[in-house]
Design a protein around this motif. Structure first.
Motif, PDB file in Angstrom:
ATOM      1  N   TRP A  13       0.836  -1.208   0.000  1.00  0.00           N
ATOM      2  CA  TRP A  13       0.000   0.000   0.000  1.00  0.00           C
ATOM      3  C   TRP A  13       0.869   1.256   0.000  1.00  0.00           C
ATOM      4  O   TRP A  13       0.604   2.192  -0.754  1.00  0.00           O
ATOM      5  N   VAL A  14       1.908   1.275   0.836  1.00  0.00           N
ATOM      6  CA  VAL A  14       2.812   2.424   0.876  1.00  0.00           C
ATOM      7  C   VAL A  14       3.512   2.593  -0.470  1.00  0.00           C
ATOM      8  O   VAL A  14       3.642   3.710  -0.990  1.00  0.00           O
ATOM      9  N   PRO A  62      -4.654  -1.542  14.460  1.00  0.00           N
ATOM     10  CA  PRO A  62      -5.757  -1.760  13.524  1.00  0.00           C
ATOM     11  C   PRO A  62      -6.616  -0.498  13.353  1.00  0.00           C
ATOM     12  O   PRO A  62      -6.530   0.436  14.127  1.00  0.00           O
ATOM     13  N   ILE A  63      -7.465  -0.519  12.302  1.00  0.00           N
ATOM     14  CA  ILE A  63      -8.394   0.575  12.025  1.00  0.00           C
ATOM     15  C   ILE A  63      -9.775   0.198  12.569  1.00  0.00           C
ATOM     16  O   ILE A  63     -10.273  -0.902  12.318  1.00  0.00           O
ATOM     17  N   HIS A  64     -10.364   1.109  13.330  1.00  0.00           N
ATOM     18  CA  HIS A  64     -11.712   0.905  13.864  1.00  0.00           C
ATOM     19  C   HIS A  64     -12.617   1.992  13.293  1.00  0.00           C
ATOM     20  O   HIS A  64     -12.348   3.183  13.461  1.00  0.00           O
ATOM     21  N   LEU A  65     -13.680   1.598  12.627  1.00  0.00           N
ATOM     22  CA  LEU A  65     -14.671   2.549  12.120  1.00  0.00           C
ATOM     23  C   LEU A  65     -15.844   2.552  13.089  1.00  0.00           C
ATOM     24  O   LEU A  65     -16.465   1.518  13.327  1.00  0.00           O
ATOM     25  N   VAL A 104      -3.399   9.152   4.757  1.00  0.00           N
ATOM     26  CA  VAL A 104      -4.859   8.991   4.870  1.00  0.00           C
ATOM     27  C   VAL A 104      -5.264   7.534   5.081  1.00  0.00           C
ATOM     28  O   VAL A 104      -6.166   7.033   4.419  1.00  0.00           O
ATOM     29  N   ALA A 105      -4.613   6.861   5.997  1.00  0.00           N
ATOM     30  CA  ALA A 105      -4.903   5.444   6.231  1.00  0.00           C
ATOM     31  C   ALA A 105      -6.303   5.221   6.774  1.00  0.00           C
ATOM     32  O   ALA A 105      -6.989   4.265   6.404  1.00  0.00           O
ATOM     33  N   VAL A 124     -16.230  13.827  10.166  1.00  0.00           N
ATOM     34  CA  VAL A 124     -15.550  12.577  10.531  1.00  0.00           C
ATOM     35  C   VAL A 124     -14.177  12.940  11.087  1.00  0.00           C
ATOM     36  O   VAL A 124     -13.435  13.701  10.459  1.00  0.00           O
ATOM     37  N   PHE A 125     -13.848  12.406  12.257  1.00  0.00           N
ATOM     38  CA  PHE A 125     -12.516  12.641  12.815  1.00  0.00           C
ATOM     39  C   PHE A 125     -11.848  11.306  13.097  1.00  0.00           C
ATOM     40  O   PHE A 125     -12.443  10.405  13.685  1.00  0.00           O
ATOM     41  N   SER A 126     -10.582  11.198  12.666  1.00  0.00           N
ATOM     42  CA  SER A 126      -9.837   9.956  12.781  1.00  0.00           C
ATOM     43  C   SER A 126      -8.739  10.098  13.847  1.00  0.00           C
ATOM     44  O   SER A 126      -7.668  10.641  13.580  1.00  0.00           O
ATOM     45  N   PHE A 127      -9.029   9.625  15.051  1.00  0.00           N
ATOM     46  CA  PHE A 127      -8.042   9.655  16.124  1.00  0.00           C
ATOM     47  C   PHE A 127      -6.923   8.655  15.819  1.00  0.00           C
ATOM     48  O   PHE A 127      -7.183   7.500  15.502  1.00  0.00           O
TER      49      PHE A 127
END
Length: 328
Positions: free
Chosen positions: A25-26, A90-93, A116-117, A217-220
Motif C-alpha cells: 500500500w505504501v 488496527p483501524i476501527h470505524l 490517509v490510512a 468525521v474525525f480519525s483519532f
C-alpha cells in the motif's frame, strides 16, 4: 547514530502478512503511478506499440469516468487483503448514528495525516447497509495508465467539483462522498500530537454539500502513524513544499517511521490504532445556488459540529482536556 531495533523472528505469520500488505500500500501511494507509467513506456519501447495505442485510445474515451462515479469492482473491494490492511494498525470505524439510505451524504474526513490510512474504510457497507462509499482523491492520479484502473476498481474517484456533484446528485440516495477536507496542505502539519486542521478557508465542499447532508468525521490516531521532518512555516523545507503544492497540486511530506524488519527507521507506518469516528449528519436544505452568507453559515455549523465531535470523544483516545482542535 541511530540504534537499530530488529524485529523478533517469532512473529506470527498473520502479522508478517499484514506488514507485506501495508508495504504494498505504501509503495502504491508513493510510487504506484510512476511504476505504471514506466510499464507503459516499456511496452512501447519493446515494440508492442499496437497495445500501447489501443490503451491510449481507451484512455481518451474513458477520460471522464473518474468524474462520473468511477468503475468500482465488488470483487476487488472484497479482497481479503483489505481486512489484513485494517488489522495492521488496527483501524476501527465507529458510527454514532445511522444514515438514511434514501439520502446522499458528504463526509468530511479529518485529519489528512501523511497517507490517509483511516479513510481506507474496512467494513463500511456492513456498518452502513444500503450506502455506497466513494473516496475522492487528486485528479492527477487518474492520468496515469493502469494505475487509474486500480484506483477506480477499489471505489476511488476524482476529487473534482464535477465528480463530487455527480455522486451527490444521484437519485434514490445511498451515496456517500468521502473527501479529505484539509488536502495535502494539511499533510505538511501531520506529526504525532498535531491537532492543526486546514479548514477555515476550505469552503468549496460546503457549496457542493448543499446538494446533500454533511457529516463530520474525525480519525483519532491518524497523525500518529509517522514522524515528519521539522518544517515550520517560513523554513526552506516548508517553502519548497508549498511551492511544489501550488505548482503541481500536491506536496509530499518528508516522513519516516519504522522499517519492515526493524523498528528504528523506514517508511512503514507505526502499528498505532486508528479510531475513525463518524459524527451525526448536519441536515442541509438543498440549494444549488447558495449565497456567500449561506455558505459561511453552513461552514460555521460544520466546524462547530466537528469540534464538538472531537471534544466528545477525545478523552477516550488519550487526548488531554486542555487540548483542542486548531483551525487554520
Amino acid at each position: 547514530m541511530v540504534k537499530i531495533e530488529l524485529a523478533p523472528l517469532n512473529i506470527p505469520f498473520n502479522r508478517h502478512l499484514q506488514t507485506a500488505i501495508v508495504l504494498q500500500w505504501v509503495f502504491c501511494f508513493l510510487f504506484g503511478a510512476q511504476y505504471c507509467f514506466c510499464v507503459y513506456i516499456v511496452i512501447v519501447l519493446n515494440g508492442y506499440w499496437h497495445v500501447a495505442a489501443l490503451y491510449a485510445m481507451w484512455l481518451y474515451l474513458d477520460w471522464d469516468t473518474p468524474q462520473a462515479g468511477g468503475r468500482r469492482s465488488d470483487w476487488v473491494r472484497h479482497w481479503t487483503v483489505w481486512k489484513h490492511f485494517g488489522d495492521y494498525f488496527p483501524i476501527h470505524l465507529i458510527k454514532t448514528c445511522d444514515l438514511d439510505p434514501e439520502r446522499n451524504y458528504l463526509m468530511g474526513f479529518h485529519p489528512h495525516g501523511i497517507l490517509v490510512a483511516g479513510a481506507e474504510y474496512t467494513g463500511f457497507q456492513e456498518l452502513y447497509p444500503g450506502m455506497t462509499p466513494y473516496l475522492h482523491t487528486l485528479s492527477i492520479w487518474f492520468g496515469f495508465p493502469f494505475f487509474r484502473e486500480y484506483l477506480m476498481s477499489s471505489g476511488v474517484v476524482s476529487c473534482s467539483k464535477k465528480s463530487l456533484t455527480h455522486v451527490l446528485s444521484q437519485k434514490g440516495g445511498g451515496n456517500v462522498s468521502i473527501t479529505v477536507i484539509g488536502g495535502t496542505a494539511e499533510s505538511l502539519e501531520a506529526r504525532p500530537g498535531s491537532l492543526i486542521l486546514e479548514a477555515l478557508n476550505r469552503k468549496g465542499f460546503v457549496k457542493i454539500a448543499l446538494r446533500a447532508h454533511l457529516v463530520p468525521v474525525f480519525s483519532f490516531g491518524e497523525n500518529d502513524l509517522f514522524n515528519q521532518l521539522k518544517n515550520p512555516k517560513g523554513s526552506l523545507v516548508r517553502t519548497i513544499q508549498e511551492g511544489m503544492r501550488k505548482t503541481l497540486g500536491f506536496s509530499l511530506p518528508l516522513f519516516h517511521a519504522r522499517g519492515v524488519f526493524q523498528y528504528s527507521l523506514g517508511f512503514m507506518p507505526f502499528r498505532q490504532p486508528i479510531y475513525t469516528i463518524v459524527g451525526e449528519p448536519i441536515v442541509v436544505e438543498k440549494n444549488v445556488s447558495p449565497s456567500s452568507a449561506e455558505v459561511d453559515r453552513l461552514h460555521g455549523c460544520y466546524l462547530e459540529a466537528l469540534a464538538k465531535l472531537f471534544e466528545q470523544h477525545k478523552a477516550e483516545y488519550r487526548i488531554l482536556e486542555h487540548q483542542h482542535l486548531i483551525f487554520t
